[in-house]
Design a protein around this motif. Sequence first.
Motif, short mmCIF file in Angstrom:
data_model
loop_
_atom_site.label_atom_id
_atom_site.label_comp_id
_atom_site.label_asym_id
_atom_site.label_seq_id
_atom_site.Cartn_x
_atom_site.Cartn_y
_atom_site.Cartn_z
N GLY A 259 0.85 -1.18 0.00
CA GLY A 259 0.00 0.00 0.00
C GLY A 259 0.88 1.23 0.00
N LYS A 260 0.26 2.38 0.00
CA LYS A 260 1.02 3.61 0.05
C LYS A 260 1.71 3.76 1.40
N SER A 261 2.91 4.34 1.36
CA SER A 261 3.59 4.68 2.60
C SER A 261 3.27 6.13 2.96
N VAL A 262 3.77 6.55 4.11
CA VAL A 262 3.58 7.92 4.58
C VAL A 262 4.95 8.52 4.86
N CYS A 263 5.17 9.71 4.35
CA CYS A 263 6.37 10.47 4.70
C CYS A 263 5.90 11.59 5.63
N ILE A 293 -0.83 15.27 12.61
CA ILE A 293 -1.21 13.95 13.11
C ILE A 293 -2.72 13.79 13.07
N GLU A 294 -3.44 14.87 13.38
CA GLU A 294 -4.90 14.81 13.33
C GLU A 294 -5.38 14.56 11.91
N THR A 295 -4.75 15.23 10.93
CA THR A 295 -5.11 15.01 9.53
C THR A 295 -4.77 13.58 9.11
N PHE A 296 -3.62 13.12 9.57
CA PHE A 296 -3.18 11.76 9.27
C PHE A 296 -4.16 10.73 9.84
N GLU A 297 -4.63 10.96 11.06
CA GLU A 297 -5.56 10.03 11.68
C GLU A 297 -6.88 9.97 10.91
N LEU A 299 -7.13 10.43 7.71
CA LEU A 299 -6.81 9.64 6.52
C LEU A 299 -6.85 8.15 6.83
N LEU A 300 -6.26 7.76 7.97
CA LEU A 300 -6.24 6.35 8.35
C LEU A 300 -7.66 5.81 8.52
N GLU A 301 -8.50 6.59 9.17
CA GLU A 301 -9.87 6.15 9.40
C GLU A 301 -10.62 6.00 8.09
N SER A 302 -10.39 6.94 7.19
CA SER A 302 -11.07 6.90 5.90
C SER A 302 -10.60 5.70 5.07
N GLU A 303 -9.27 5.50 5.00
CA GLU A 303 -8.71 4.42 4.19
C GLU A 303 -9.06 3.04 4.76
N SER A 304 -9.16 2.95 6.07
CA SER A 304 -9.48 1.65 6.68
C SER A 304 -10.89 1.19 6.32
N LYS A 305 -11.75 2.13 5.98
CA LYS A 305 -13.12 1.77 5.58
C LYS A 305 -13.18 1.26 4.15
N VAL A 306 -12.19 1.67 3.34
CA VAL A 306 -12.17 1.25 1.94
C VAL A 306 -11.91 -0.25 1.84
N ASP A 307 -10.92 -0.73 2.62
CA ASP A 307 -10.59 -2.15 2.62
C ASP A 307 -10.21 -2.56 4.04
N LEU A 334 2.31 8.78 17.26
CA LEU A 334 2.34 8.00 16.04
C LEU A 334 2.39 6.51 16.33
N ARG A 335 3.06 6.13 17.42
CA ARG A 335 3.11 4.72 17.79
C ARG A 335 1.73 4.17 18.14
#
Length: 587
Positions: A259-263, A293-297, A299-307, A334-335
């Motif tokens: 999957g995509k990584s995060v920088c 980090i809030e924006t990243f979280e 994104l994680l929540e949104s992407e986790s719903k896709v698959d 982040l951990r």
Amino acid sequence: MSVALGLSVPPHTPHAISVSLPTWRDNVGYEEGEARVVDTMVTGYPRFFIHLTIRKLAAACEAKYAVAGEQCLLFPTQFIAAACRDFVAGRSAAQPRLVSTADLHVVLFPAHVLPIAKEFWQHTGLGISSRLAEKCLSRLLDDDTPKHGHNRHYSVKGKPTSPLIPQDVPADLLSSDHATYLEERYGRNLPISAAASAKRALRRRVAGTLVVDSSCDESVGPSSRGVANVTEEDVFLFPCGMAAIWNAHRLAREVRPDGKSVCFGFPYTDTLKILQKWGPGAHFFGNGLDEDIETFEALLESESKVDPSKPPVLALFTEFPSNPLLRSANLPRLRVLADKYGFLIVVDETIGNFVNVEVLPYADVVVSSLTKVFSGASNVMGGSLVLNPKGKHYTALRSRLGETYEDTYFGEDAIYMERNSRDFKHRIKVIDENTNAICEFLRSRSVAGGSSSQHIAIKNVFYPKYITRENYDLCRVKKPSSPSPPPSEGEGYGGLFSLTFTSESASKAFFDALPCYKGPSLGTNFTLACPYTILAHFGELVWAEGFGVERGLVRVSVGMEERAVLVAAFGEAVEAAEEVVRVEAGV
């Protein structure tokens, strides 16, 4: 004055990893390919400048194997050569050829795709070492050709004169065999037959388990990494730091669902390029601040719903602190997200270094460029990758590396790295204290520091002590006899800082007047400065400025010179910059 344009930094160093670019104009000329600059260069940072010895060996290989004007790059293993071939083929219509010999694996391709092949060389850092090229070339020479003949490329055009430039090379040796004198007489190296022992010592040193830090000492103890059961078996050596990052990304893709990584945070340029050019791409959070980090979280929540069957991202890569803005991500936060969503965290600790910071408890993988302060001498490359044995994915990561790891770190380079790194803890302490003194002085003359001067030249000082300090202090090493955090204000913030200025002309004046070595790289035992954005992002200046990396930014890596001399030298540069501001103001 500084070392003459184009000569190695430090002088008389055949395998130097930096080159003298002493003025702002020289750096711009280098980026623009100006003949005045590039034709005088005898060396450069190895991933960007192919060493003259490697070029000579490549020409010999082309003479023997090339057809129809092909050119080539040289690699230490067939796997790496094949990876280069696939990279070039995937970005052009060319079909590169591979030729293998005992020590070399040659990738041949049409001359017009050389820029693409050089991208692989630059991003991965997996090309052959200049010392390996030297060894291969020696086999091609006639028996009566001296192995260490005088090389005109390393002749000295006048001895450097500066309080920050060492004057300890005897004058009667300036025209003799500098390689033999500096690298053997002063080298105190192990014999080449001891390369395996040198690598073992390096792995133990990186693991933090070497009790007596001397040549290949067998005495080991508990790790000082913040994770007690780290051993040398968790440490893997690579030919440079970027090779460690490339392999960390490759490892993540082999062990986890792709999957995509995060920088996270503005990184050194090639880290982002690796994440973008290998695999499905990357999400880039260029500021790397807590609000990201809030924006990243989200994104994680949104992407986790896709698959929901796989992690929303593959891995998060971050520098601690970042280069060149010295920002530190909130690793504990982040951990928590990594554990919740199942992705890996890879931390590049090169600038923080494990003497000053403990990042392994928050990471699955920690990478570092040993080329920098771990070595300090600017004459050898190296990199490391450390697995966190307490990490959730450790077993899978360790098993896969055990199957696929290739030791491509040339033995002679390991010998020099082992020698250089024996005293790295002491050097880091001196460098940290010097850097703190300089930054305190410079900040007192800056807008950010509240200077009351009418003609301020310095806008801000980027240093972990002033930038996202709360995040840095979360990982700053706490000395055993000290409360938390350590009481010393200058303790443990590293040897790198960056400056921004109130005008571009002030930037140029400061840089040109600074009496120290000028060139790429960092972490050297001597002070080294560069106009970082010009060198790293010349083709994307507007993009970099969008993340706060101003085109006039000057990055400084502080060395071990006498502290009072250093502060005085920076005072001269500040005066030159402030004089420009006065003139521009009509005073």
